[in-house]
Design a protein around this motif. Structure first.
Motif, mmCIF file in Angstrom:
data_model
loop_
_atom_site.group_PDB
_atom_site.id
_atom_site.type_symbol
_atom_site.label_atom_id
_atom_site.label_comp_id
_atom_site.label_asym_id
_atom_site.label_seq_id
_atom_site.Cartn_x
_atom_site.Cartn_y
_atom_site.Cartn_z
ATOM 1 N N SER A 174 31.423 -68.273 57.196
ATOM 2 C CA SER A 174 32.133 -69.508 56.859
ATOM 3 C C SER A 174 33.582 -69.452 57.320
ATOM 4 C CB SER A 174 32.088 -69.744 55.347
ATOM 5 O OG SER A 174 30.762 -69.873 54.888
ATOM 6 N N LEU A 175 34.255 -68.356 57.025
ATOM 7 C CA LEU A 175 35.660 -68.205 57.390
ATOM 8 C C LEU A 175 35.863 -68.340 58.898
ATOM 9 C CD1 LEU A 175 38.641 -67.289 56.923
ATOM 10 C CD2 LEU A 175 37.798 -64.932 57.120
ATOM 11 N N LYS A 176 35.023 -67.661 59.666
ATOM 12 C CA LYS A 176 35.255 -67.632 61.107
ATOM 13 C C LYS A 176 34.934 -68.963 61.776
ATOM 14 C CE LYS A 176 35.075 -62.646 61.565
ATOM 15 N NZ LYS A 176 34.510 -61.452 62.215
ATOM 16 N N ASN A 196 37.481 -71.705 60.212
ATOM 17 C CA ASN A 196 38.931 -71.517 60.304
ATOM 18 C C ASN A 196 39.386 -70.661 61.479
ATOM 19 O OD1 ASN A 196 41.499 -69.761 59.371
ATOM 20 N ND2 ASN A 196 41.624 -71.797 58.436
ATOM 21 N N ILE A 197 38.861 -69.448 61.601
ATOM 22 C CA ILE A 197 39.394 -68.489 62.580
ATOM 23 C C ILE A 197 39.156 -68.935 64.019
ATOM 24 C CG2 ILE A 197 39.299 -66.128 63.440
ATOM 25 C CD1 ILE A 197 40.662 -66.458 60.701
ATOM 26 N N TYR A 236 44.871 -68.227 66.033
ATOM 27 C CA TYR A 236 46.213 -67.878 65.543
ATOM 28 C C TYR A 236 46.962 -66.996 66.541
ATOM 29 C CZ TYR A 236 44.740 -69.707 61.008
ATOM 30 O OH TYR A 236 44.301 -70.528 59.999
ATOM 31 N N GLU A 237 48.263 -67.220 66.648
ATOM 32 C CA GLU A 237 49.079 -66.477 67.606
ATOM 33 C C GLU A 237 49.797 -65.288 66.983
ATOM 34 O OE1 GLU A 237 51.517 -68.462 70.359
ATOM 35 O OE2 GLU A 237 50.219 -70.211 70.563
ATOM 36 N N SER A 238 50.140 -65.368 65.700
ATOM 37 C CA SER A 238 50.913 -64.288 65.075
ATOM 38 C C SER A 238 50.288 -63.905 63.739
ATOM 39 C CB SER A 238 52.357 -64.725 64.839
ATOM 40 O OG SER A 238 52.415 -65.725 63.823
ATOM 41 N N LYS A 264 45.774 -70.731 52.878
ATOM 42 C CA LYS A 264 45.286 -72.103 52.716
ATOM 43 C C LYS A 264 43.764 -72.143 52.678
ATOM 44 C CE LYS A 264 49.219 -74.374 54.957
ATOM 45 N NZ LYS A 264 49.660 -75.196 56.128
ATOM 46 N N TYR A 265 43.128 -71.367 53.573
ATOM 47 C CA TYR A 265 41.667 -71.418 53.638
ATOM 48 C C TYR A 265 41.027 -70.873 52.362
ATOM 49 C CZ TYR A 265 36.833 -70.874 54.871
ATOM 50 O OH TYR A 265 35.464 -70.965 54.846
ATOM 51 N N PHE A 266 41.519 -69.737 51.878
ATOM 52 C CA PHE A 266 40.899 -69.158 50.687
ATOM 53 C C PHE A 266 41.153 -70.010 49.444
ATOM 54 C CE2 PHE A 266 40.910 -64.932 53.034
ATOM 55 C CZ PHE A 266 39.529 -64.947 53.213
#
Length: 284
Positions: A236-238, A241-242, A247-249, A259-261
């Motif tokens: 679900s996370l990946k 969201n991922i 994400y760059e940093s 925010k996601y969790f």
């Protein structure tokens, strides 16, 4: 290393002063002198060649779908997609990512020599209440220019993500930080389940659980299905969201995960718990 004027410089510029090869000052002292939190070091993405990062992202996406893929099958799949890779290269990348097939065979998640292995306590056990079982796992997080590792603790009954931590190292320290925070809350588990990775079989980790009178359970070798709830969390996370975010940093990743969790725990309805949100079951 830094005067008052220098300490007013942007964080990213001060990070450039840190030299991990410096034998004069420890990393801890370098970060203190630069006016930075040591967490800035933990959240620095691990660098890798652009080609390898692309391969690792593809491997991660395929593994999420087919966790029974070891490096031979993964190599065959990549070759079928037109990538010129051999088994040795894929095995090296999967080891960096801490991925292993759920079927018996060579494994990357191994206890260190002398570490005690505990039996799996949950086969056939019905999960009927919160904090009956918590589990912890580590996953690879692809980023635009590197990657980090994420450890998370989840409650099996409610699917609530209790705590999580990022790191650019697979050592036990970031798992310990997360576990210590989780155990300061009002809820504590009866059983704590992990795989047989050296982070979880270390005496520091198991001793902390024993001090809280928590039973220790460990997955059978190569059996991600023994920890299925957290495997579903990674999926679900990946995908939610991922992968879409790139994400760059480390800082932006940390904020994005926060925010996601929160969304996952307090807003996202889970079909596996009758379309309720985890917080309804865990926080009440």
């Amino acid at each position: 290393m830094a005067g008052k004027k220098a300490l007013s410089l942007p964080v990213e510029q001060r990070k450039e002063w840190i030299d991990s090869s410096d034998g004069t000052f420890s990393l801890r002292r370098q970060y203190r002198l630069a006016g930075l939190s040591r967490s800035n070091h933990y959240y620095e993405p691990i660098s890798e060649s652009e080609e390898n990062l692309k391969l690792m992202r593809l491997i991660d996406q395929q593994y999420i779908k087919y966790p029974f893929y070891g490096y031979p099958r993964m190599t065959d799949w990549l070759q079928s997609q037109g990538y010129e890779v051999n088994h040795k290269r894929v095995a090296r990348l999967m080891k960096k990512m801490d991925l292993q097939a759920i079927t018996p065979g060579p494994h990357t998640s191994k206890p260190a020599k002398g570490h005690e292995i505990y039996p799996y306590l949950l086969r056939g056990v019905e999960i009927v209440r919160k904090s009956q079982v918590w589990s912890m796992d580590i996953t690879y997080i692809p980023m635009k220019k590197g990657y980090l590792y994420l450890a998370a603790i989840i409650d099996w009954f409610s699917r609530y993500v209790i705590d999580w931590e990022l790191s650019n190292s697979m050592d036990r320290e970031f798992c310990m930080r997360s576990l210590k925070r989780a155990l300061t809350g009002r809820n504590k588990p009866e059983i704590f389940n992990t795989d047989q990775g050296s982070q979880f079989t270390s005496s520091e980790f198991t001793t902390l659980l024993k001090e809280h009178q928590i039973a220790i359970s460990m997955d059978g070798k190569g059996r991600a299905v023994d920890n299925i709830f957290i495997e579903r969390l990674w999926w679900s996370l990946k995908y939610e969201n991922i992968y879409p975010s790139a994400y760059e940093s480390g800082d932006s990743l940390k904020k994005g995960l926060q925010k996601y969790f929160h969304y996952y725990n307090h807003e996202r309805k889970h079909s596996s718990i009758s379309k309720r949100v985890p917080a309804e079951l865990f926080e009440n």
